[in-house]
Design a protein around this motif. Structure first.
Motif, PDB file in Angstrom:
ATOM      1  N   PRO A 294       0.831  -1.208   0.000  1.00 47.54           N
ATOM      2  CA  PRO A 294       0.000   0.000   0.000  1.00 47.54           C
ATOM      3  C   PRO A 294       0.866   1.258   0.000  1.00 47.54           C
ATOM      4  N   LYS A 295       0.280   2.362  -0.442  1.00 47.60           N
ATOM      5  CA  LYS A 295       1.010   3.628  -0.486  1.00 47.60           C
ATOM      6  C   LYS A 295       1.432   4.088   0.906  1.00 47.60           C
ATOM      7  N   ASP A 296       0.649   3.706   1.922  1.00 51.00           N
ATOM      8  CA  ASP A 296       0.982   4.110   3.285  1.00 51.00           C
ATOM      9  C   ASP A 296       1.783   3.036   4.025  1.00 51.00           C
ATOM     10  N   TYR A 297       2.460   2.184   3.276  1.00 47.52           N
ATOM     11  CA  TYR A 297       3.262   1.110   3.867  1.00 47.52           C
ATOM     12  C   TYR A 297       4.294   1.665   4.851  1.00 47.52           C
ATOM     13  N   ILE A 298       4.373   1.064   6.008  1.00 48.46           N
ATOM     14  CA  ILE A 298       5.379   1.419   7.008  1.00 48.46           C
ATOM     15  C   ILE A 298       6.529   0.424   6.895  1.00 48.46           C
ATOM     16  N   ASN A 299       7.730   0.927   6.614  1.00 46.85           N
ATOM     17  CA  ASN A 299       8.823   0.015   6.291  1.00 46.85           C
ATOM     18  C   ASN A 299       9.586  -0.522   7.493  1.00 46.85           C
ATOM     19  N   GLN A 300       9.203  -0.121   8.704  1.00 50.20           N
ATOM     20  CA  GLN A 300       9.804  -0.710   9.894  1.00 50.20           C
ATOM     21  C   GLN A 300       8.891  -0.487  11.094  1.00 50.20           C
ATOM     22  N   PRO A 301       8.943  -1.393  12.067  1.00 51.55           N
ATOM     23  CA  PRO A 301       8.131  -1.217  13.281  1.00 51.55           C
ATOM     24  C   PRO A 301       8.702  -0.118  14.164  1.00 51.55           C
ATOM     25  N   GLU A 302       7.911   0.334  15.106  1.00 50.88           N
ATOM     26  CA  GLU A 302       8.377   1.360  16.045  1.00 50.88           C
ATOM     27  C   GLU A 302       9.198   0.775  17.179  1.00 50.88           C
ATOM     28  N   GLY A 303       8.901  -0.474  17.513  1.00 48.86           N
ATOM     29  CA  GLY A 303       9.597  -1.097  18.630  1.00 48.86           C
ATOM     30  C   GLY A 303       9.440  -2.597  18.581  1.00 48.86           C
ATOM     31  N   THR A 304      10.028  -3.271  19.545  1.00 54.88           N
ATOM     32  CA  THR A 304       9.995  -4.731  19.588  1.00 54.88           C
ATOM     33  C   THR A 304       9.625  -5.205  20.986  1.00 54.88           C
ATOM     34  N   PHE A 305       9.219  -6.468  21.067  1.00 52.92           N
ATOM     35  CA  PHE A 305       8.994  -7.114  22.351  1.00 52.92           C
ATOM     36  C   PHE A 305       9.798  -8.405  22.409  1.00 52.92           C
ATOM     37  N   LYS A 306       9.876  -8.993  23.593  1.00 53.51           N
ATOM     38  CA  LYS A 306      10.679 -10.189  23.808  1.00 53.51           C
ATOM     39  C   LYS A 306       9.809 -11.339  24.313  1.00 53.51           C
ATOM     40  N   ASP A 307      10.336 -12.534  24.199  1.00 56.84           N
ATOM     41  CA  ASP A 307       9.667 -13.718  24.734  1.00 56.84           C
ATOM     42  C   ASP A 307       9.433 -13.551  26.230  1.00 56.84           C
ATOM     43  N   GLY A 308       8.211 -13.797  26.663  1.00 55.87           N
ATOM     44  CA  GLY A 308       7.879 -13.691  28.075  1.00 55.87           C
ATOM     45  C   GLY A 308       7.441 -12.315  28.523  1.00 55.87           C
ATOM     46  N   GLU A 309       7.538 -11.333  27.643  1.00 57.90           N
ATOM     47  CA  GLU A 309       7.136  -9.976  28.005  1.00 57.90           C
ATOM     48  C   GLU A 309       5.622  -9.903  28.208  1.00 57.90           C
ATOM     49  N   VAL A 310       5.203  -9.163  29.198  1.00 51.92           N
ATOM     50  CA  VAL A 310       3.781  -8.962  29.471  1.00 51.92           C
ATOM     51  C   VAL A 310       3.401  -7.559  28.998  1.00 51.92           C
ATOM     52  N   ILE A 311       2.381  -7.492  28.157  1.00 48.62           N
ATOM     53  CA  ILE A 311       1.915  -6.224  27.613  1.00 48.62           C
ATOM     54  C   ILE A 311       0.598  -5.869  28.280  1.00 48.62           C
ATOM     55  N   GLN A 312       0.571  -4.708  28.923  1.00 49.43           N
ATOM     56  CA  GLN A 312      -0.607  -4.251  29.653  1.00 49.43           C
ATOM     57  C   GLN A 312      -1.502  -3.436  28.731  1.00 49.43           C
ATOM     58  N   ILE A 313      -2.767  -3.808  28.679  1.00 47.83           N
ATOM     59  CA  ILE A 313      -3.755  -3.106  27.865  1.00 47.83           C
ATOM     60  C   ILE A 313      -4.936  -2.801  28.776  1.00 47.83           C
ATOM     61  N   GLY A 314      -5.025  -1.569  29.248  1.00 45.24           N
ATOM     62  CA  GLY A 314      -6.029  -1.256  30.252  1.00 45.24           C
ATOM     63  C   GLY A 314      -5.754  -2.042  31.517  1.00 45.24           C
ATOM     64  N   GLN A 315      -6.766  -2.740  32.009  1.00 41.01           N
ATOM     65  CA  GLN A 315      -6.609  -3.575  33.203  1.00 41.01           C
ATOM     66  C   GLN A 315      -6.353  -5.040  32.842  1.00 41.01           C
ATOM     67  N   SER A 316      -6.167  -5.323  31.573  1.00 35.61           N
ATOM     68  CA  SER A 316      -5.919  -6.684  31.104  1.00 35.61           C
ATOM     69  C   SER A 316      -4.502  -6.781  30.549  1.00 35.61           C
ATOM     70  N   GLN A 317      -4.061  -8.008  30.300  1.00 32.32           N
ATOM     71  CA  GLN A 317      -2.716  -8.170  29.782  1.00 32.32           C
ATOM     72  C   GLN A 317      -2.588  -9.441  28.962  1.00 32.32           C
ATOM     73  N   VAL A 318      -1.620  -9.395  28.038  1.00 32.17           N
ATOM     74  CA  VAL A 318      -1.253 -10.585  27.284  1.00 32.17           C
ATOM     75  C   VAL A 318       0.228 -10.852  27.486  1.00 32.17           C
ATOM     76  N   GLU A 319       0.581 -12.119  27.460  1.00 31.81           N
ATOM     77  CA  GLU A 319       1.983 -12.518  27.533  1.00 31.81           C
ATOM     78  C   GLU A 319       2.464 -12.892  26.142  1.00 31.81           C
ATOM     79  N   VAL A 320       3.642 -12.429  25.782  1.00 35.06           N
ATOM     80  CA  VAL A 320       4.266 -12.773  24.511  1.00 35.06           C
ATOM     81  C   VAL A 320       4.978 -14.111  24.657  1.00 35.06           C
ATOM     82  N   VAL A 321       4.643 -15.062  23.795  1.00 35.88           N
ATOM     83  CA  VAL A 321       5.304 -16.367  23.802  1.00 35.88           C
ATOM     84  C   VAL A 321       5.936 -16.583  22.427  1.00 35.88           C
ATOM     85  N   LEU A 322       7.248 -16.658  22.388  1.00 31.87           N
ATOM     86  CA  LEU A 322       7.972 -16.846  21.132  1.00 31.87           C
ATOM     87  C   LEU A 322       7.752 -18.262  20.611  1.00 31.87           C
ATOM     88  N   THR A 323       7.286 -18.371  19.351  1.00 33.80           N
ATOM     89  CA  THR A 323       7.000 -19.675  18.744  1.00 33.80           C
ATOM     90  C   THR A 323       7.541 -19.703  17.312  1.00 33.80           C
TER      91      THR A 323
END
Length: 213
Positions: free
Chosen positions: A104-133
């Motif tokens: 697409p014309k608005d293609y973003i050619n790189q991410p803003e940041g990265t996460f790691k295996d086991g990192e917990v991402i907080q979204i409001g009062q909930s959270q997800v854990e990153v599991v590297l697979t």
């Protein structure tokens, strides 16, 4: 709190985009926006949802070509992918051409940041854990909500099978290890939300994956 999850197939390859909504705050993560989608945009607007994160399970084009569209709508949302998939992200324009798809014309050619295996991402009062697979790509991940017993599994684990391992960066051996890892974490009573196709109980999905690895 467990998330409310909404599913939206996007793009020519109908990759699933998910909205993980924390109902206590109406904050949400948009996972794998494979293409622009006014349907998703309208729902977010009507329900006054605050998108705080754009999370990518793996950096193939059909799971992230919509990042530019949604980042322009929600500029404060954090656009993140696993660090091992940053090189995959960089090759997406050429990779998409193999499928007859233009960036697409608005293609973003790189991410803003990265996460790691086991990192917990907080979204409001909930959270997800990153599991590297790894296996489909070196930085493929699953996002796991342990309280709600749901897992967004990208192209690692489908309702009836596993993702391909023959693309650049793929590995059949790593995929086998990842399925063993998910079996230990998810057991039989999670609900998985894969990158393509419908949701499934983790027990049935993993049993099907074991027949293919």
């Amino acid at each position: 709190m467990p998330f409310e999850i909404r599913t939206f197939p996007t793009g020519q390859l109908q990759a699933n985009c998910f909205l993980l909504i924390d109902k206590a705050t109406n904050n949400a993560a948009l996972v794998d926006p494979g293409d622009r989608s006014e349907k998703i945009q309208n729902m977010i607007s009507i329900q006054d949802i605050n998108v705080t994160h754009i999370l990518i399970t793996h950096a193939h084009f059909d799971h992230m070509f919509g990042c530019g569209f949604f980042k322009s709508l929600y500029p404060s949302a954090k656009l993140l992918v696993h660090q091992n998939d940053v090189p995959i992200w960089a090759g997406n324009v050429k990779f998409a051409q193999m499928f007859g798809i233009k960036a697409p014309k608005d293609y973003i050619n790189q991410p803003e940041g990265t996460f790691k295996d086991g990192e917990v991402i907080q979204i409001g009062q909930s959270q997800v854990e990153v599991v590297l697979t790894p296996g489909h790509t070196p930085g493929s991940v699953c996002f796991i909500d342990k309280e709600g017993k749901i897992a967004v599994t990208g192209d690692t684990l489908f309702g009836q099978g596993i993702g391909r391992t023959d693309f650049p960066g793929g590995s059949a051996e790593q995929m086998r290890d990842s399925i063993v890892k998910l079996k230990k974490i998810l057991g039989t009573d999670y609900v998985i939300y894969p990158g393509h196709g419908g949701s499934e109980k983790s027990g049935r999905a993993i049993k099907g994956a074991e027949m293919m690895i």
